[in-house]
Scaffold this active site. Structure first.
Site, PDB file in Angstrom:
ATOM      1  N   LYS A   1      -4.412  -9.774  -6.655  1.00  0.00           N
ATOM      2  CA  LYS A   1      -5.690  -9.971  -6.025  1.00  0.00           C
ATOM      3  C   LYS A   1      -6.863  -9.328  -6.336  1.00  0.00           C
ATOM      4  CE  LYS A   1      -6.517  -8.258  -2.043  1.00  0.00           C
ATOM      5  NZ  LYS A   1      -7.198  -7.898  -0.548  1.00  0.00           N
TER       6      LYS A   1
ATOM      7  N   LYS B   1       0.896  -1.278  -0.001  1.00  0.00           N
ATOM      8  CA  LYS B   1       0.026   0.064  -0.035  1.00  0.00           C
ATOM      9  C   LYS B   1       0.871   1.250   0.063  1.00  0.00           C
ATOM     10  CE  LYS B   1      -4.466  -1.373   1.286  1.00  0.00           C
ATOM     11  NZ  LYS B   1      -5.877  -1.322   2.196  1.00  0.00           N
TER      12      LYS B   1
ATOM     13  N   LYS C   1     -11.171  -4.186  -3.993  1.00  0.00           N
ATOM     14  CA  LYS C   1     -12.404  -3.492  -4.402  1.00  0.00           C
ATOM     15  C   LYS C   1     -11.658  -1.785  -4.727  1.00  0.00           C
ATOM     16  CE  LYS C   1     -13.819  -3.591   0.421  1.00  0.00           C
ATOM     17  NZ  LYS C   1     -12.702  -3.136   0.956  1.00  0.00           N
TER      18      LYS C   1
HETATM   19  P1  ATP Z   1      -8.851  -2.669  -0.466  1.00  0.00           P
HETATM   20  O1  ATP Z   1      -8.989  -3.118  -1.925  1.00  0.00           O
HETATM   21  O2  ATP Z   1      -9.596  -1.255   0.199  1.00  0.00           O
HETATM   22  O3  ATP Z   1      -7.659  -2.911   0.171  1.00  0.00           O
HETATM   23  P2  ATP Z   1      -9.791  -5.228  -0.165  1.00  0.00           P
HETATM   24  O4  ATP Z   1     -10.918  -5.299  -1.234  1.00  0.00           O
HETATM   25  O5  ATP Z   1      -8.723  -5.985  -0.072  1.00  0.00           O
HETATM   26  O6  ATP Z   1      -9.816  -3.714   0.444  1.00  0.00           O
HETATM   27  P3  ATP Z   1     -10.591  -5.570   2.891  1.00  0.00           P
HETATM   28  O7  ATP Z   1     -11.561  -4.742   3.565  1.00  0.00           O
HETATM   29  O8  ATP Z   1      -9.462  -5.284   3.027  1.00  0.00           O
HETATM   30  O9  ATP Z   1     -10.831  -5.823   1.245  1.00  0.00           O
HETATM   31  O10 ATP Z   1     -10.913  -7.169   3.297  1.00  0.00           O
HETATM   32  C1  ATP Z   1     -12.011  -7.553   4.029  1.00  0.00           C
HETATM   33  C2  ATP Z   1     -12.050  -9.172   3.782  1.00  0.00           C
HETATM   34  O11 ATP Z   1     -12.224  -9.469   2.692  1.00  0.00           O
HETATM   35  C3  ATP Z   1     -10.767  -9.757   4.359  1.00  0.00           C
HETATM   36  O12 ATP Z   1     -10.998 -10.609   5.220  1.00  0.00           O
HETATM   37  C4  ATP Z   1      -9.866 -10.146   3.337  1.00  0.00           C
HETATM   38  O13 ATP Z   1      -8.909 -11.043   3.746  1.00  0.00           O
HETATM   39  C5  ATP Z   1     -11.126 -10.618   2.296  1.00  0.00           C
HETATM   40  N1  ATP Z   1     -10.557 -10.290   0.869  1.00  0.00           N
HETATM   41  C6  ATP Z   1     -10.170  -8.941   0.300  1.00  0.00           C
HETATM   42  N2  ATP Z   1      -9.796  -9.472  -1.115  1.00  0.00           N
HETATM   43  C7  ATP Z   1      -9.961 -10.794  -1.296  1.00  0.00           C
HETATM   44  C8  ATP Z   1      -9.815 -11.593  -2.285  1.00  0.00           C
HETATM   45  N3  ATP Z   1      -9.485 -11.379  -3.510  1.00  0.00           N
HETATM   46  N4  ATP Z   1     -10.096 -12.965  -2.014  1.00  0.00           N
HETATM   47  C9  ATP Z   1     -10.130 -13.383  -0.890  1.00  0.00           C
HETATM   48  N5  ATP Z   1     -10.652 -12.933   0.124  1.00  0.00           N
HETATM   49  C10 ATP Z   1     -10.458 -11.473   0.051  1.00  0.00           C
END
Ligand code: ATP
Ligand code: LTN
Length: 337
Positions: A200, A118, A203
């Site tokens: 990965k 990040k 969002k």
């Molecule tokens: P950002 O894009 O803002 O970094 P993010 O999409 O990675 O956010 P978080 O709010 O950080 O989402 O994560 C919430 C939950 O979703 C956590 O348990 C994280 O491990 C899970 N998660 C996020 N992205 C994935 C993915 N691509 N596959 C599986 N689990 C995920």
């Protein structure tokens, strides 16, 4: 002793209100939350304190936070079974985080891969919060004597840090914290981007074709799957090096409940085109009820706030005991009022 074994285990997990949740969030975390709430004492939080480690527009953050609550409810989090609240409504998180930060080493935080990642992506705003964020996450978890933390695999390193902090603190002061275990799904622990299957699904990705939002309509979902990046092979089969197809197979398996062998058989003699369409339709079918329920719930701010107020009261009550114990252990004088 018996009482101990009968005590329902505690689950805690959080999700950042940084945008509309993706299929990755759903399969990696939220789907498990929904299933676990039947057998555990579950506490789920929309972690707005975490979200501001990256610059947010205040009005947008407020909307996203309420929408996140609505989306969790629409996804099946049941306020009759689980505690759901906004993190900033319980100040104990920030308070415990400060104490724990004095028991966390700079070197440990420097090794966190999410920080490295990040801080590269937001090079103009490498703030102290981004660096100490895993300590706040440890506080979130340890406040509630959490046994299990359902997360995607990207959070494993943060969870290990939370365990280390808990063990270290217990080593000095006795048995204060429960040491939490991760709960990571076997399939879809890391859903990959549809546009770049080495990355990965996230969002906050700028490329909207990379992720499926839980609010995408049917046509959009099918179109994104049709365009999903795969290899030049044609046979639907799970194999090393075929990250695009492996990702689609994992998604299809999680959503349909079919295992890889059954999927390979289903698509024997068919090409990638048929497979992508089928995955798209299957995901669209699964997400349609969430989108419909969200449309109703998101309009009812009074209801969303009532769920969160009740959740926050519960969370405050649960966490007060832990915080008081910690304050006592480290040597703070108890306030008399
Ligand atoms: P950002 O894009 O803002 O970094 P993010 O999409 O990675 O956010 P978080 O709010 O950080 O989402 O994560 C919430 C939950 O979703 C956590 O348990 C994280 O491990 C899970 N998660 C996020 N992205 C994935 C993915 N691509 N596959 C599986 N689990 C995920
Ligand atoms: N750090 C997580 C979100 C998060 C969390 C938590 C998950 C904050 N606090 C406590 C589990 C338990 C993330 O960025 N995905």
């Amino acid at each position: 002793m018996e009482q101990n074994t009968e005590r329902k285990k505690v689950i805690f997990s959080g999700i950042q209100p940084t945008g509309v949740f993706t299929l990755g969030n759903y399969l990696g975390a939220i789907k498990n939350w929904k299933e676990l709430q039947e057998d555990y004492n579950c506490i789920f939080s929309v972690v707005d304190l975490h979200a501001i480690t990256v610059r947010q527009d205040p009005a947008a953050l407020r909307k996203q936070t309420l929408d996140s609550v609505a989306l969790l409810l629409a996804s099946g989090i049941d306020p009759q079974k689980s505690v759901l609240f906004m993190q900033s409504h319980n100040s104990a998180h920030a308070e415990l985080s400060w104490v724990l930060s004095c028991y966390t080493q700079f070197g440990e935080l420097s090794r966190m891969t999410q920080f490295k990642d990040k801080s590269q992506r937001h090079a103009d705003n490498i703030n102290a919060g981004l660096f100490t964020y895993p300590v706040l996450m440890a506080a979130d978890i340890l406040l509630y004597k959490t046994d299990l933390v359902p997360v995607g695999v990207d959070q494993k390193q943060h969870l290990e840090l939370a365990r280390n902090i808990a063990e270290r603190f217990n080593g000095v002061y006795g048995n204060v914290f429960t040491v939490p275990e991760p709960y990571i799904p076997k399939i879809s622990a890391k859903v990959m981007s549809l546009a770049d299957p080495e990355k990965k699904m996230s969002k906050s990705d700028e490329n909207i074709n990379g992720f499926i939002s839980l609010l995408d309509d049917r046509d959009t979902i099918i179109r994104k799957f049709k365009r999903a990046v795969t290899d030049s092979d044609t046979c639907v089969r799970y194999a090393e090096g075929k990250s695009g197809i492996n990702n689609l197979m994992s998604i299809y398996s999680s959503v349909s409940g079919k295992d890889f062998a059954a999927i390979e058989k289903e698509f024997e003699g068919k090409g990638y085109g048929d497979f992508k369409l089928c995955v798209g339709e299957c995901v669209a079918d699964a997400l349609a009820p969430i989108r419909e329920e969200f449309a109703k719930l998101s309009k009812d701010k009074a209801y969303l706030m009532s769920v969160c107020s009740e959740g926050a009261q519960f969370a405050r009550r649960l966490s007060r005991r832990t915080l008081e114990k910690v304050y006592h252990k480290v040597g703070f004088v108890k306030a008399e009022n």
